[in-house]
Design an enzyme around this catalytic site. Structure first.
Site, PDB file in Angstrom:
ATOM      1  N   ARG A 290      13.948 -42.239  19.671  1.00 57.09           N
ATOM      2  CA  ARG A 290      14.645 -41.710  18.557  1.00 57.09           C
ATOM      3  C   ARG A 290      16.326 -42.804  18.649  1.00 57.09           C
ATOM      4  O   ARG A 290      16.685 -42.773  19.737  1.00 57.09           O
ATOM      5  CB  ARG A 290      15.200 -40.315  18.464  1.00 57.09           C
TER       6      ARG A 290
ATOM      7  N   GLY B 148      10.435 -28.562  28.089  1.00 57.32           N
ATOM      8  CA  GLY B 148      11.258 -29.899  27.788  1.00 57.32           C
ATOM      9  C   GLY B 148      10.113 -30.911  27.091  1.00 57.32           C
ATOM     10  O   GLY B 148      10.553 -32.257  27.163  1.00 57.32           O
TER      11      GLY B 148
ATOM     12  N   ASP C 125      24.207 -27.066  15.763  1.00 55.57           N
ATOM     13  CA  ASP C 125      23.935 -27.837  16.755  1.00 55.57           C
ATOM     14  C   ASP C 125      22.981 -28.952  16.058  1.00 55.57           C
ATOM     15  O   ASP C 125      22.777 -30.113  16.751  1.00 55.57           O
ATOM     16  CB  ASP C 125      22.986 -27.038  17.833  1.00 55.57           C
TER      17      ASP C 125
HETATM   18  P1  AMP Z   1      15.956 -27.632  17.928  1.00 58.04           P
HETATM   19  O1  AMP Z   1      15.470 -26.564  17.309  1.00 58.04           O
HETATM   20  O2  AMP Z   1      14.687 -28.736  18.270  1.00 58.04           O
HETATM   21  O3  AMP Z   1      17.119 -28.429  17.294  1.00 58.04           O
HETATM   22  O4  AMP Z   1      16.345 -27.139  19.529  1.00 58.04           O
HETATM   23  C1  AMP Z   1      17.276 -26.181  19.632  1.00 58.04           C
HETATM   24  C2  AMP Z   1      17.447 -26.189  21.163  1.00 58.04           C
HETATM   25  O5  AMP Z   1      16.434 -25.756  21.891  1.00 58.04           O
HETATM   26  C3  AMP Z   1      17.827 -27.431  21.841  1.00 58.04           C
HETATM   27  O6  AMP Z   1      18.992 -27.204  22.830  1.00 58.04           O
HETATM   28  C4  AMP Z   1      16.710 -28.091  22.298  1.00 58.04           C
HETATM   29  O7  AMP Z   1      17.106 -28.883  23.337  1.00 58.04           O
HETATM   30  C5  AMP Z   1      16.018 -26.770  22.780  1.00 58.04           C
HETATM   31  N1  AMP Z   1      14.731 -26.869  22.691  1.00 58.04           N
HETATM   32  C6  AMP Z   1      13.688 -27.078  21.608  1.00 58.04           C
HETATM   33  N2  AMP Z   1      12.362 -26.842  22.228  1.00 58.04           N
HETATM   34  C7  AMP Z   1      12.326 -27.113  23.747  1.00 58.04           C
HETATM   35  C8  AMP Z   1      11.344 -27.276  24.684  1.00 58.04           C
HETATM   36  N3  AMP Z   1      10.180 -27.285  24.295  1.00 58.04           N
HETATM   37  N4  AMP Z   1      11.861 -27.180  25.777  1.00 58.04           N
HETATM   38  C9  AMP Z   1      13.388 -27.382  26.019  1.00 58.04           C
HETATM   39  N5  AMP Z   1      14.265 -27.107  25.194  1.00 58.04           N
HETATM   40  C10 AMP Z   1      13.827 -27.008  23.932  1.00 58.04           C
HETATM   41 MG    MG Z   2      18.519 -29.558  17.555  1.00 59.10          MG
END
Ligand code: AMP
Ligand code: MG
Length: 488
Positions: free
Chosen positions: A174, A124, A250
């Site tokens: 953000r 998180g 996403d």
């Molecule tokens: P992103 O690649 O940042 O677009 O993230 C893809 C998905 O992974 C989204 O659902 C994010 O909320 C989740 N996510 C990425 N990093 C973390 C993290 N450190 N802890 C929890 N969820 C994460």
């Molecule tokens: Mg994302």
């Protein structure tokens, strides 16, 4: 004293299944890195209040401002083409929405604010590097005139987090026109929840595309508006040599903003197949694949929307298909406007015959590995020698320059007018990767001066800043950053 932000929250009024309500997880020792005063003012927020200890506590998630109703949004998505039926905000929380003085609605979100029911295996959290990267690059994008989420503030948390090593934790505040993604629609579509799908579409139309309400087929008009917005966005990315790096569904904003800066980069030496992301082994999200991937993502969006696009499956498919099929021609037109402008041809003058002029230049640049940003900026000055040299001093380069002069010479009243026009299309400064990496390295040592300096340079990308010419330089061989990492 509790911080008072005039929140006006609409997303939370949607049914429970759209999100999970929870507060951010407190951190040990919040410290303000940066507050974006200009953006705070634009949103009608009191920047001075945000700088107080209570304001910083709010930006770190240690305090919940009155009126804030924090929530993690639910969404799904296709990541590198593979389905994830449940993603959602795994490390972000929407604090609420505000109306700017001109009445525009904006989300304020914390990224890195602790685990949520959507965190899956993640912690998180975010570490300082990606938070600074997103701050720099999203603000640079805004200054380039390209739609993007914005960065309101960044704070350190005082907590270490573990990636491949222990790293300093940070949180980004953000701002977005909305954090609704293609994946938000897919979340309901894959659950065959047509009611949820319709509620989300109605909400999004009212919030982002209210003009669609007046159309005969509001949902088709909505789809078409999102297609337009994506085409506009991606053509502009192409025009500044930007590689998003993770164009998963996403990470496609329905508002048409650049969102989720992960392993993104601006290219130095031009190569159409350039990839930076270390996890993008197949080059799915390479520079020149971005338009076809945008098309693919929009097809996925159309599929999610099908139940709303017609009374029968057949009718819906026909509506979706017609719009999807228009992508190529629309993208071509957007591309010609962007690249026509970059070589000095105004929108209303650019024609199909200019295509070869543009493509021949890009081909010569690719053959030579010419610096993307500098080549176009230099061309704005219309001196033959530096351009022909950037293009490899070939006979063809010389011929190209002559052709270009002939085409563009007559389009502007004076050479000065042409130069001014072109310099408004071709930035001198973009956030080059090696600069971003230098800033992050210094920040890890507690030195934020390079971060501030880089932001100051990038705030005026179209203006020659003679004292800061070094920021135009491509990386030296040992400064080159060939990979960016998803371990954000
Ligand atoms: P992103 O690649 O940042 O677009 O993230 C893809 C998905 O992974 C989204 O659902 C994010 O909320 C989740 N996510 C990425 N990093 C973390 C993290 N450190 N802890 C929890 N969820 C994460
Ligand atoms: Mg994302």
């Amino acid at each position: 004293m509790q911080i008072n932000i005039p929140f006006d929250n609409s997303f939370v009024r949607l049914p429970d299944k759209f999100y999970a309500r929870l507060d951010p997880t407190p951190v040990s020792n919040p410290g303000l890195i940066v507050l974006n005063d200009a953006l705070a003012n634009q949103l009608g927020l009191d920047a001075a209040q945000l700088r107080t200890p209570d304001g910083i506590a709010m930006l770190a998630g240690n305090e919940v401002a009155s009126g804030s109703q924090p929530l993690a949004m639910a969404y799904a998505g296709q990541q590198f083409g593979n389905w994830s039926p449940q993603l959602g905000d795994g490390r972000a929380l929407l604090l609420g929405e505000v109306l700017s003085p001109d009445g525009t609605r904006f989300d304020i979100q914390l990224k890195g604010s602790g685990p949520t029911p959507f965190s899956r295996m993640g912690d998180g959290r975010a570490w300082l590097g990606p938070v600074l990267r997103e701050y720099i690059v999203s603000e640079a994008m805004a200054a380039l005139g390209i739609k993007t989420t914005r960065a309101l503030a960044a704070v350190t948390t005082g907590d270490a987090i573990f990636r491949e090593e222990l790293l300093p934790g940070a949180i980004l505040a953000r701002v977005a026109r909305a954090h609704i993604r293609v994946g938000s629609f897919q979340y309901f579509a894959i659950r065959k929840d047509e009611e949820g799908l319709k509620q989300l579409a109605d909400y999004t139309i009212d919030r982002l595309y209210p003009q669609c309400r007046e159309q005969d087929q509001p949902y088709a008009a909505f789809f078409e508006s999102v297609v337009e917005a994506q085409i506009d966005l991606v053509s502009r990315w192409m025009g500044v040599g930007f590689i998003h790096g993770v164009m998963n569904t996403d990470n496609v904003s329905i508002a048409g903003e650049t969102i989720d800066y992960g392993p993104c980069a601006f290219m130095d030496d031009f190569h159409p197949q350039r990839v930076f992301s270390s996890i993008d082994e197949m080059g799915r999200y390479a520079y020149e694949n971005q338009p076809p991937i945008a098309h693919w993502n929009l097809v996925q969006f159309a599929q999610a929307l099908l139940p709303l696009l017609g009374d029968t499956q057949e009718a819906a498919v026909a509506v979706a298909q017609a719009i999807v099929d228009s992508f190529q021609a629309r993208y071509e037109a957007a591309f010609m406007n962007v690249f026509g402008g970059k070589i000095g041809i105004p929108d209303d003058q650019v024609s199909n015959e200019d295509k070869s002029l543009i493509n021949d230049l890009l081909k010569a640049m690719a053959d030579q590995g010419a610096d993307f940003t500098n080549t176009f900026r230099t061309l704005s000055e219309a001196e033959p020698e530096p351009i022909v040299s950037a293009l490899g001093n070939t006979e063809m380069a010389g011929q190209w320059f002559t052709r270009w002069q002939k085409r563009v010479g007559k389009l502007h009243e004076t050479a000065h007018a042409r130069e001014t026009f072109m310099k408004s299309k071709n930035p001198a400064f973009v956030p080059r990767n090696h600069r971003v990496e230098q800033v992050i390295r210094a920040a890890r040592e507690g030195d934020y001066a390079p971060f501030e300096e880089l932001n100051a340079v990038l705030a005026n990308p179209f203006i020659d800043q003679p004292g800061r010419a070094a920021y135009r330089d491509p990386p030296s061989v040992n400064e080159q950053v060939r990979h960016t990492f998803c371990g954000t």
